[in-house]
Design an enzyme around this catalytic site. Structure first.
Site, short mmCIF file in Angstrom:
data_model
loop_
_atom_site.label_atom_id
_atom_site.label_comp_id
_atom_site.label_asym_id
_atom_site.label_seq_id
_atom_site.Cartn_x
_atom_site.Cartn_y
_atom_site.Cartn_z
N CYS A 1 19.22 -4.73 -23.86
CA CYS A 1 20.05 -5.73 -23.14
C CYS A 1 20.11 -7.08 -23.87
O CYS A 1 21.17 -7.70 -23.95
CB CYS A 1 19.53 -5.91 -21.72
SG CYS A 1 17.76 -5.80 -21.56
N HIS B 1 20.04 -12.36 -18.22
CA HIS B 1 19.20 -12.76 -19.34
C HIS B 1 19.81 -14.00 -20.00
O HIS B 1 21.04 -14.07 -20.19
CB HIS B 1 19.14 -11.66 -20.40
CG HIS B 1 18.29 -10.47 -20.04
ND1 HIS B 1 17.63 -10.34 -18.84
CD2 HIS B 1 17.99 -9.34 -20.76
CE1 HIS B 1 16.97 -9.19 -18.83
NE2 HIS B 1 17.16 -8.58 -19.97
N1 LIG Z 1 17.59 -2.77 -16.84
C1 LIG Z 1 18.18 -3.18 -17.97
O1 LIG Z 1 18.61 -4.35 -18.11
C2 LIG Z 1 18.31 -2.25 -19.12
C3 LIG Z 1 19.08 -2.64 -20.20
C4 LIG Z 1 19.23 -1.79 -21.28
C5 LIG Z 1 18.62 -0.56 -21.23
N2 LIG Z 1 17.87 -0.19 -20.17
C6 LIG Z 1 17.26 1.13 -20.18
O2 LIG Z 1 17.87 1.96 -19.19
C7 LIG Z 1 16.91 2.88 -18.69
C8 LIG Z 1 16.83 2.77 -17.17
O3 LIG Z 1 16.47 1.46 -16.79
P1 LIG Z 1 16.50 0.99 -15.28
O4 LIG Z 1 16.28 -0.47 -15.36
O5 LIG Z 1 17.69 1.49 -14.55
O6 LIG Z 1 15.19 1.72 -14.68
P2 LIG Z 1 14.82 2.07 -13.16
O7 LIG Z 1 15.47 1.13 -12.21
O8 LIG Z 1 13.34 2.19 -13.13
O9 LIG Z 1 15.46 3.53 -12.92
C9 LIG Z 1 15.02 4.67 -13.60
C10 LIG Z 1 15.92 5.85 -13.27
O10 LIG Z 1 15.49 6.97 -14.03
C11 LIG Z 1 15.32 8.08 -13.17
N3 LIG Z 1 14.29 8.99 -13.64
C12 LIG Z 1 12.99 8.70 -13.90
N4 LIG Z 1 12.32 9.83 -14.29
C13 LIG Z 1 13.26 10.82 -14.28
C14 LIG Z 1 13.20 12.23 -14.57
N5 LIG Z 1 12.06 12.81 -14.95
N6 LIG Z 1 14.33 12.95 -14.46
C15 LIG Z 1 15.49 12.36 -14.06
N7 LIG Z 1 15.60 11.05 -13.77
C16 LIG Z 1 14.49 10.29 -13.87
C17 LIG Z 1 14.90 7.44 -11.85
O11 LIG Z 1 15.08 8.37 -10.81
P3 LIG Z 1 14.13 8.35 -9.49
O12 LIG Z 1 14.68 7.24 -8.63
O13 LIG Z 1 14.37 9.70 -8.93
O14 LIG Z 1 12.75 8.09 -9.96
C18 LIG Z 1 15.86 6.26 -11.80
O15 LIG Z 1 17.14 6.71 -11.38
C19 LIG Z 1 15.62 2.56 -19.42
O16 LIG Z 1 15.53 3.39 -20.55
C20 LIG Z 1 15.79 1.13 -19.86
O17 LIG Z 1 15.01 0.82 -20.99
C21 LIG Z 1 17.72 -1.00 -19.10
#
Ligand SMILES: NC(=O)c1ccc[n+]([C@@H]2O[C@H](COP(=O)([O-])OP(=O)(O)OC[C@H]3O[C@@H](n4cnc5c(N)ncnc54)[C@H](OP(=O)(O)O)[C@@H]3O)[C@@H](O)[C@H]2O)c1
Length: 344
Positions: free
Chosen positions: A130, A242
């Site tokens: 991000c 951010h």
């Molecule tokens: N947040 C940001 O600003 C941002 C920016 C760039 C990239 N990212 C990347 O995007 C990804 C997600 O970030 P987030 O902030 O959305 O995280 P988050 O809010 O913690 O959400 C994680 C998601 O992944 C799912 N998940 C976890 N384990 C899984 C499995 N074994 N099988 C299928 N689904 C699974 C979760 O489902 P459940 O609800 O069922 O656990 C939830 O839907 C990460 O790799 C992060 O580094 C995030």
């Protein structure tokens, strides 16, 4: 015929925003499938005016999926992206799992859309971190105008960048402070409420954190390997948005006025820069917005050809979900993909 799109991580911070943006931008999808872990089976998520029931990733047949937007973390991505791509779906991945592989394109459409054609190598396209996404949107037009030699960046990153549990932690710590309750720390190594933490992701041998390293490696891959960049990444008690303070040294002269003009014309950038109280954008104001806002552009008198600026952006949108959807839109606009024939 429209596309069939899967969103993996649909219950997460990024996944929910992906669904919101697909609906908002009227993405040409005939069907959108919401997937997450088994824990979320049957959970309901919004997709425009519709409600989707979440399915478990491992139960999904990907053979008729055209596009898969993944945001479920690196471990899930590592295991699943190649399997999904092998079924002929193009994977657009938000984790850091594939970003540094030479044969996988790492793309911010405003900056290096031409790299997209490399998706055919492995059927996977990586979305940047991000903090990198907003940075390169701002650096690209300035680099084209005056060639960047070096940039020094300090980030002020919101807790939503660390997932939904991190947002809950800021919320519950803040409540605990007001009610004299116990402050619990699970996601962050120190208290985040009414504090800030100069540490994001793991420490590396040279003392930088992985988040800082990612900004360097990704800026080089997306924009120009010759740019020298150093970053200090800081987590701040802001829910969404951010911010970055950026010092840039150029090969050629460029004034603050010229930089503002270049940035005003640049795709994805909006300049709001009045030299008065409130004449700049803060993270609170950029939440829910698509643009990267640039403020406080000024000349740096301590170096030759230097500028200093401030930029803010919604990390869940341009920093993640929006960029992924823009990648999908660009693939379609450039006729790099078409929808699979579906069984009647
Ligand atoms: N947040 C940001 O600003 C941002 C920016 C760039 C990239 N990212 C990347 O995007 C990804 C997600 O970030 P987030 O902030 O959305 O995280 P988050 O809010 O913690 O959400 C994680 C998601 O992944 C799912 N998940 C976890 N384990 C899984 C499995 N074994 N099988 C299928 N689904 C699974 C979760 O489902 P459940 O609800 O069922 O656990 C939830 O839907 C990460 O790799 C992060 O580094 C995030």
């Amino acid at each position: 015929m429209g596309f069939k799109v899967a969103v993996v991580g649909a219950t997460g911070n990024v996944g929910r925003v992906m669904l919101e943006i697909l609906a908002e931008r009227k993405f040409p999808a005939d069907e959108v499938v919401a997937l997450a872990s088994r824990r979320s089976l049957g959970t309901e998520v919004s997709f425009g005016d519709a409600i989707l029931k979440v399915k478990a990733l491992e139960h999904q047949d990907f053979s008729d999926i055209d596009l898969c937007l993944m945001s479920a973390g690196s471990a899930v991505s590592k295991e699943w992206s190649p399997r999904i791509a092998a079924k002929g779906a193009v994977v657009i991945d938000n984790s850091s799992c594939w970003r540094y592989d030479a044969d996988i394109p790492l793309v911010v459409p405003e900056v290096n859309a031409d790299a997209l054609s490399g998706f055919r190598n492995r059927g996977i396209i990586a979305n940047p971190n991000c903090s990198t996404a907003q940075l390169v949107v701002v650096l690209k037009p300035l680099h084209d105008r005056a060639r960047i030699k070096r940039a020094v960046v300090a980030t002020y990153q919101s807790v939503s960048g660390a997932g939904k549990e991190a947002m809950d932690e800021l919320s519950s710590q803040t409540k605990a402070i007001y009610t004299a309750g116990e402050i619990e720390m699970k996601k962050f190594p120190k208290r985040i409420a009414f504090n800030l933490i100069p540490h994001i992701d793991v420490f590396m041998e040279d003392g930088f954190t992985k988040e800082e390293w990612k900004m360097v490696a990704e800026t080089k891959k997306i924009l120009d390997p010759k740019i020298r960049l150093v970053a200090t990444c800081v987590r701040v008690p802001v829910f969404v948005g951010h911010s970055e303070a950026v010092n840039i040294e150029f090969e050629e002269p460029i004034t603050a006025d010229e930089a503002r003009e270049v940035l005003r014309r640049a795709p994805g950038c909006l300049v709001l820069d009045r030299r008065e109280p409130g004449g700049y954008v803060t993270p609170y104001e950029c939440a829910g917005e698509d643009a990267t806002y640039v403020s406080r552009v000024r000349e740096d008198p301590t170096v030759e050809n230097g500028l200093v600026l401030w930029c803010v952006c919604d990390n869940l949108r341009k920093g993640a979900a929006l960029n992924a959807v823009q990648i999908a839109e660009t693939l379609i606009a450039r006729k790099l993909i078409s929808a699979k024939k579906k069984a009647a």
